[in-house]
Design a protein around this motif. Structure first.
Motif, PDB file in Angstrom:
ATOM      1  N   ASP A 174     -33.338  -2.566  38.130  1.00  0.00           N
ATOM      2  CA  ASP A 174     -34.516  -3.418  38.013  1.00  0.00           C
ATOM      3  C   ASP A 174     -34.238  -4.612  37.092  1.00  0.00           C
ATOM      4  O   ASP A 174     -34.680  -5.726  37.361  1.00  0.00           O
ATOM      5  N   ARG A 175     -33.497  -4.345  36.013  1.00  0.00           N
ATOM      6  CA  ARG A 175     -33.164  -5.455  35.110  1.00  0.00           C
ATOM      7  C   ARG A 175     -32.268  -6.485  35.806  1.00  0.00           C
ATOM      8  O   ARG A 175     -32.469  -7.696  35.649  1.00  0.00           O
ATOM      9  N   PHE A 176     -31.292  -6.020  36.574  1.00  0.00           N
ATOM     10  CA  PHE A 176     -30.401  -6.948  37.293  1.00  0.00           C
ATOM     11  C   PHE A 176     -31.212  -7.856  38.216  1.00  0.00           C
ATOM     12  O   PHE A 176     -30.960  -9.056  38.312  1.00  0.00           O
ATOM     13  N   MET A 177     -32.185  -7.267  38.922  1.00  0.00           N
ATOM     14  CA  MET A 177     -32.989  -8.060  39.855  1.00  0.00           C
ATOM     15  C   MET A 177     -33.766  -9.120  39.093  1.00  0.00           C
ATOM     16  O   MET A 177     -33.850 -10.283  39.509  1.00  0.00           O
ATOM     17  N   GLN A 178     -34.320  -8.711  37.956  1.00  0.00           N
ATOM     18  CA  GLN A 178     -35.156  -9.622  37.184  1.00  0.00           C
ATOM     19  C   GLN A 178     -34.324 -10.671  36.448  1.00  0.00           C
ATOM     20  O   GLN A 178     -34.581 -11.856  36.523  1.00  0.00           O
ATOM     21  N   GLN A 179     -33.284 -10.192  35.749  1.00  0.00           N
ATOM     22  CA  GLN A 179     -32.502 -11.075  34.882  1.00  0.00           C
ATOM     23  C   GLN A 179     -31.614 -12.034  35.672  1.00  0.00           C
ATOM     24  O   GLN A 179     -31.456 -13.192  35.298  1.00  0.00           O
ATOM     25  N   TYR A 180     -31.033 -11.542  36.788  1.00  0.00           N
ATOM     26  CA  TYR A 180     -30.070 -12.373  37.522  1.00  0.00           C
ATOM     27  C   TYR A 180     -30.632 -12.900  38.834  1.00  0.00           C
ATOM     28  O   TYR A 180     -29.966 -13.667  39.535  1.00  0.00           O
ATOM     29  N   GLY A 181     -31.844 -12.439  39.181  1.00  0.00           N
ATOM     30  CA  GLY A 181     -32.453 -12.916  40.423  1.00  0.00           C
ATOM     31  C   GLY A 181     -31.665 -12.536  41.671  1.00  0.00           C
ATOM     32  O   GLY A 181     -31.591 -13.299  42.628  1.00  0.00           O
ATOM     33  N   ILE A 182     -31.045 -11.370  41.659  1.00  0.00           N
ATOM     34  CA  ILE A 182     -30.261 -10.953  42.822  1.00  0.00           C
ATOM     35  C   ILE A 182     -31.052  -9.950  43.659  1.00  0.00           C
ATOM     36  O   ILE A 182     -32.049  -9.400  43.192  1.00  0.00           O
ATOM     37  N   SER A 183     -30.610  -9.706  44.903  1.00  0.00           N
ATOM     38  CA  SER A 183     -31.374  -8.858  45.820  1.00  0.00           C
ATOM     39  C   SER A 183     -31.349  -7.396  45.367  1.00  0.00           C
ATOM     40  O   SER A 183     -30.461  -6.989  44.622  1.00  0.00           O
ATOM     41  N   GLN A 184     -32.310  -6.631  45.880  1.00  0.00           N
ATOM     42  CA  GLN A 184     -32.376  -5.222  45.503  1.00  0.00           C
ATOM     43  C   GLN A 184     -31.117  -4.478  45.969  1.00  0.00           C
ATOM     44  O   GLN A 184     -30.582  -3.637  45.254  1.00  0.00           O
ATOM     45  N   ASN A 185     -30.655  -4.819  47.178  1.00  0.00           N
ATOM     46  CA  ASN A 185     -29.455  -4.157  47.700  1.00  0.00           C
ATOM     47  C   ASN A 185     -28.237  -4.411  46.824  1.00  0.00           C
ATOM     48  O   ASN A 185     -27.483  -3.499  46.510  1.00  0.00           O
ATOM     49  N   HIS A 186     -28.045  -5.686  46.447  1.00  0.00           N
ATOM     50  CA  HIS A 186     -26.921  -6.008  45.575  1.00  0.00           C
ATOM     51  C   HIS A 186     -27.074  -5.317  44.224  1.00  0.00           C
ATOM     52  O   HIS A 186     -26.116  -4.748  43.697  1.00  0.00           O
ATOM     53  N   VAL A 214     -18.643 -10.862  34.211  1.00  0.00           N
ATOM     54  CA  VAL A 214     -18.157 -12.025  34.965  1.00  0.00           C
ATOM     55  C   VAL A 214     -19.254 -12.926  35.507  1.00  0.00           C
ATOM     56  O   VAL A 214     -18.974 -14.016  35.988  1.00  0.00           O
ATOM     57  N   THR A 215     -20.504 -12.482  35.441  1.00  0.00           N
ATOM     58  CA  THR A 215     -21.541 -13.168  36.220  1.00  0.00           C
ATOM     59  C   THR A 215     -22.121 -14.413  35.565  1.00  0.00           C
ATOM     60  O   THR A 215     -22.725 -15.238  36.244  1.00  0.00           O
ATOM     61  N   SER A 216     -21.926 -14.541  34.265  1.00  0.00           N
ATOM     62  CA  SER A 216     -22.633 -15.570  33.495  1.00  0.00           C
ATOM     63  C   SER A 216     -22.691 -16.931  34.188  1.00  0.00           C
ATOM     64  O   SER A 216     -21.667 -17.505  34.542  1.00  0.00           O
ATOM     65  N   GLY A 217     -23.902 -17.407  34.396  1.00  0.00           N
ATOM     66  CA  GLY A 217     -24.089 -18.744  34.951  1.00  0.00           C
ATOM     67  C   GLY A 217     -23.977 -18.842  36.461  1.00  0.00           C
ATOM     68  O   GLY A 217     -24.261 -19.890  37.038  1.00  0.00           O
ATOM     69  N   MET A 218     -23.539 -17.775  37.131  1.00  0.00           N
ATOM     70  CA  MET A 218     -23.424 -17.870  38.599  1.00  0.00           C
ATOM     71  C   MET A 218     -23.662 -16.535  39.304  1.00  0.00           C
ATOM     72  O   MET A 218     -22.876 -16.121  40.152  1.00  0.00           O
ATOM     73  N   ALA A 227     -21.571 -14.393  42.050  1.00  0.00           N
ATOM     74  CA  ALA A 227     -20.941 -13.162  41.562  1.00  0.00           C
ATOM     75  C   ALA A 227     -21.493 -11.910  42.244  1.00  0.00           C
ATOM     76  O   ALA A 227     -20.741 -10.969  42.525  1.00  0.00           O
ATOM     77  N   ALA A 228     -22.804 -11.889  42.530  1.00  0.00           N
ATOM     78  CA  ALA A 228     -23.402 -10.675  43.114  1.00  0.00           C
ATOM     79  C   ALA A 228     -22.841 -10.383  44.510  1.00  0.00           C
ATOM     80  O   ALA A 228     -22.295  -9.303  44.740  1.00  0.00           O
ATOM     81  N   HIS A 264      -9.215 -13.631  35.637  1.00  0.00           N
ATOM     82  CA  HIS A 264      -8.773 -14.154  36.925  1.00  0.00           C
ATOM     83  C   HIS A 264      -9.912 -14.144  37.940  1.00  0.00           C
ATOM     84  O   HIS A 264     -10.095 -15.086  38.697  1.00  0.00           O
ATOM     85  N   TYR A 265     -10.671 -13.051  37.926  1.00  0.00           N
ATOM     86  CA  TYR A 265     -11.757 -12.922  38.884  1.00  0.00           C
ATOM     87  C   TYR A 265     -12.822 -13.981  38.619  1.00  0.00           C
ATOM     88  O   TYR A 265     -13.307 -14.650  39.528  1.00  0.00           O
ATOM     89  N   ARG A 266     -13.141 -14.149  37.354  1.00  0.00           N
ATOM     90  CA  ARG A 266     -14.143 -15.136  36.954  1.00  0.00           C
ATOM     91  C   ARG A 266     -13.671 -16.549  37.358  1.00  0.00           C
ATOM     92  O   ARG A 266     -14.448 -17.348  37.873  1.00  0.00           O
ATOM     93  N   ALA A 267     -12.383 -16.835  37.143  1.00  0.00           N
ATOM     94  CA  ALA A 267     -11.837 -18.148  37.510  1.00  0.00           C
ATOM     95  C   ALA A 267     -11.924 -18.365  39.017  1.00  0.00           C
ATOM     96  O   ALA A 267     -12.216 -19.474  39.492  1.00  0.00           O
ATOM     97  N   LEU A 268     -11.719 -17.290  39.772  1.00  0.00           N
ATOM     98  CA  LEU A 268     -11.812 -17.396  41.234  1.00  0.00           C
ATOM     99  C   LEU A 268     -13.249 -17.720  41.657  1.00  0.00           C
ATOM    100  O   LEU A 268     -13.480 -18.579  42.509  1.00  0.00           O
ATOM    101  N   LEU A 269     -14.213 -17.031  41.013  1.00  0.00           N
ATOM    102  CA  LEU A 269     -15.623 -17.315  41.334  1.00  0.00           C
ATOM    103  C   LEU A 269     -15.959 -18.767  41.022  1.00  0.00           C
ATOM    104  O   LEU A 269     -16.728 -19.408  41.744  1.00  0.00           O
ATOM    105  N   GLU A 270     -15.355 -19.293  39.958  1.00  0.00           N
ATOM    106  CA  GLU A 270     -15.608 -20.693  39.607  1.00  0.00           C
ATOM    107  C   GLU A 270     -15.065 -21.641  40.679  1.00  0.00           C
ATOM    108  O   GLU A 270     -15.707 -22.640  41.011  1.00  0.00           O
ATOM    109  N   GLU A 271     -13.879 -21.304  41.215  1.00  0.00           N
ATOM    110  CA  GLU A 271     -13.321 -22.121  42.306  1.00  0.00           C
ATOM    111  C   GLU A 271     -14.261 -22.099  43.513  1.00  0.00           C
ATOM    112  O   GLU A 271     -14.486 -23.113  44.158  1.00  0.00           O
TER     113      GLU A 271
END
Lengths: 89, 470
Positions: free
Chosen positions: B296-308, B325-329, B333-334, B359-366
């Motif tokens: 529930d916090r993930f949905m609220q804090q990050y605005g991501i879907s219930q499934n994710h 890794v999710t900060s700002g995106m 990330a979800a 590395h993963y975070r850098a990839l998400l940034e790309e």
């Protein structure tokens, strides 16, 4: 009272072969042991004394275990650190 | 035919020492019978003493699963003759278990939540490990290792309220996640979660399936057993009440010999251990954030879907990784973590803890910058994961993108490639012109193949449309 049938049943579960003369002998021995408990039961307070204490604990602290050699000292025919038992399946 | 399933789950508690003695439970890399002492070997004259931490861990589970903890509980001896326990009995709990009732909520078929009630949770000691050797009737023998003997377990028993193997899997996933969040169990330890199942078809006898050693095997074992029972009913054969063993390698259940079923455990209260009066401890036990709350916090804090959110919080390590890794995106990330990364990890049987965050975070940034297409980014991710699996230091995504020339190029530079693909695929072009819907996707796919994924599919579709415009 332990009966011969009780002894035979336990022997079956434990996979121990017991013949008729032994059945007689063991039944007598079982009952003799149970008589001791009869004596204990006659003590005032009886077996309940055991449960007079609750919440006896130890902390989760590691203590040294035995050496494998020591563990196997009384084992017949150990193998690679294991204790060897007759087949069970 | 209605399916009725109840589960019994054994979970090893990750205390430092065994339930009744000070032997270390960390025997993973050590030889057999090196973590044993007179107490767990059942030598005469020894006395067990209960590990307080094990009781606290068990109570933590009881509280998290909404159980009632009775004022008084006690250990009992379960007598049986089998070499996996040297004392000829197992110390367990019988008619006075540590906890009663409780429930777990799982995702219901078709949305919403379904509550699965628990019967009880009790504590017991794990038996030793047996290795069966030899062949033939006379050559066979058994090797015994008592390192595991005495490791604390909790047994969680459900009411028969699960109605399909899929639901059982969902239940176990939820339970496993909860136990992991509670920090009382080590999911990476082999055999730390073991399951027995009671399965019946409504109106018929029930069958107990034992020996499901991995929680992943549960769905397969249940599916097999249900199919077997339904087949018997169709053939008018009688289902007998029995215990069956699951044979993991073959994916089948086989009948246990009747002797092993001889349930004559002659339980009685363990005279060597003091009973427990620990219900008042429950109040003081602090619970961490559990999977549902985190979802529930993930949905609220990050605005991501219930499934994710559900997927990402279904595993403690995955949830922690996502938050790192999710900060700002989160919008990138979800889906990347829940849909793509998880698939790649499952494929490699690789734990998320091995993924290099940086590395993963850098990839998400790309991906966010749009400097690579999704297809190329997946290629980069696979390379990084493979490098880690092979024990190499992984390359940064930017380096890989430059080395392999994966940088997304402007659409116009692909006009020539598109033109040659159209020339080579006249049939598909004709299909497209005649209005066949799939043809454009095929052509885009051919261009993607020719450009090794560097092109943006949407852009390519646009170019194809332009070139085919008469």
């Amino acid at each position: 009272m332990v009966t011969k049938e009780d002894v035979a049943h336990i022997a079956t579960i434990a996979d121990i072969g017991v013949d008729d003369s032994e059945l007689e002998l063991f039944t007598g021995q079982f009952n003799a042991i149970l008589e001791y408990f009869g004596v204990l039961d006659s003590v005032e307070g009886g077996a309940d004394a055991v449960h007079s204490r609750t919440n006896v604990f130890r902390e989760d602290l590691v203590k040294p275990s035995l050496l494998n050699d020591e563990v196997l000292m009384n084992a017949q025919d150990p193998e690679d650190g294991f204790i060897r038992a007759p087949r069970v399946i | 035919m209605t399916v009725i399933i109840g589960l019994e789950i054994h979970c090893q508690l990750n205390t430092k020492t065994k339930l009744f003695c000070g032997c270390s439970t960390d025997y993973r890399d050590d030889g057999p019978n090196t973590h044993v002492c007179p107490v767990c070997l059942g030598l005469p004259g020894t006395l067990p003493v209960t590990n307080k931490q094990a009781v606290i861990y068990a109570l933590r589970v009881a509280k998290a699963l909404h159980c009632e903890v009775p004022a008084f509980s006690e250990f009992a001896r379960k007598n049986y003759f089998y070499p996996d326990l040297p004392k000829a009995f197992q110390i367990t709990q019988y008619d006075k278990p540590l906890a009663l009732g409780g429930y777990i909520e799982i995702e219901a078929e078709g949305g919403g939540e379904k509550r699965i009630e628990l019967t009880r949770i009790h504590m017991e000691e794990d038996p030793g490990r047996l290795v069966h050797k030899g062949s033939g009737d006379r050559g066979r023998y058994t090797l015994v290792d008592y390192n595991r003997s005495g490791v604390p377990l909790i047994e969680i028993v459900t009411e028969p309220q699960l109605s399909s193997p899929k639901e059982a899997r969902r239940f176990l996933n939820k339970l496993r996640a909860t136990l992991e969040y509670l920090g009382i169990y080590d999911s990476e330890r082999e055999g730390s979660l073991r399951v027995d199942a009671n399965i019946s078809i409504k109106g018929y006898e029930r069958v107990e399936v034992k020996n499901i050693t991995s929680y992943k095997g549960v769905e397969k074992a249940l599916t097999f057993e249900i199919t077997r029972q339904k087949g018997m009913i169709r053939r008018n054969a009688q289902i007998v009440r029995e215990t069956r063993h699951y044979q993991e390698a073959r994916g089948v259940t086989t009948s246990a010999r009747s002797k092993e079923m001889e349930h004559d455990y002659r339980y009685f209260p363990e005279p060597d251990l003091a009973p427990l009066e620990v219900s008042s401890w429950v109040e003081e036990i602090a619970l961490p954030e559990l999977p549902d709350a985190r979802r529930d916090r993930f949905m609220q804090q990050y605005g991501i879907s219930q499934n994710h959110a559900r997927t990402l919080t279904g595993d403690l390590k995955l949830a922690e990784f996502f938050e790192e890794v999710t900060s700002g995106m989160p919008e990138i990330a979800a889906p990347w973590t829940a849909d793509i990364l998880l698939g790649e990890l499952n494929y490699r049987d690789m734990p998320v803890t091995k993924v290099p965050n940086l590395h993963y975070r850098a990839l998400l940034e790309e991906v966010k910058k749009g400097s690579v297409t999704d297809t190329s980014a997946v290629e980069v991710l696979r390379l990084i994961l493979n490098q880690v699996m092979e024990g190499q230091a992984p390359e940064m995504p930017g380096v890989i993108i430059a080395r392999l020339g994966l940088s997304k190029e402007e659409g116009e530079s692909f006009v020539e490639v598109v033109a040659s693909v159209l020339k080579e695929n006249e049939a598909a072009v004709a299909d497209h012109r005649s209005g066949k819907a799939g043809a454009i996707n095929f052509l885009v796919g051919q261009v993607m193949k020719a450009t090794r994924g560097r092109a943006d599919p949407k852009e390519i579709a646009r170019i194809i449309g332009d070139l085919l415009k008469d």
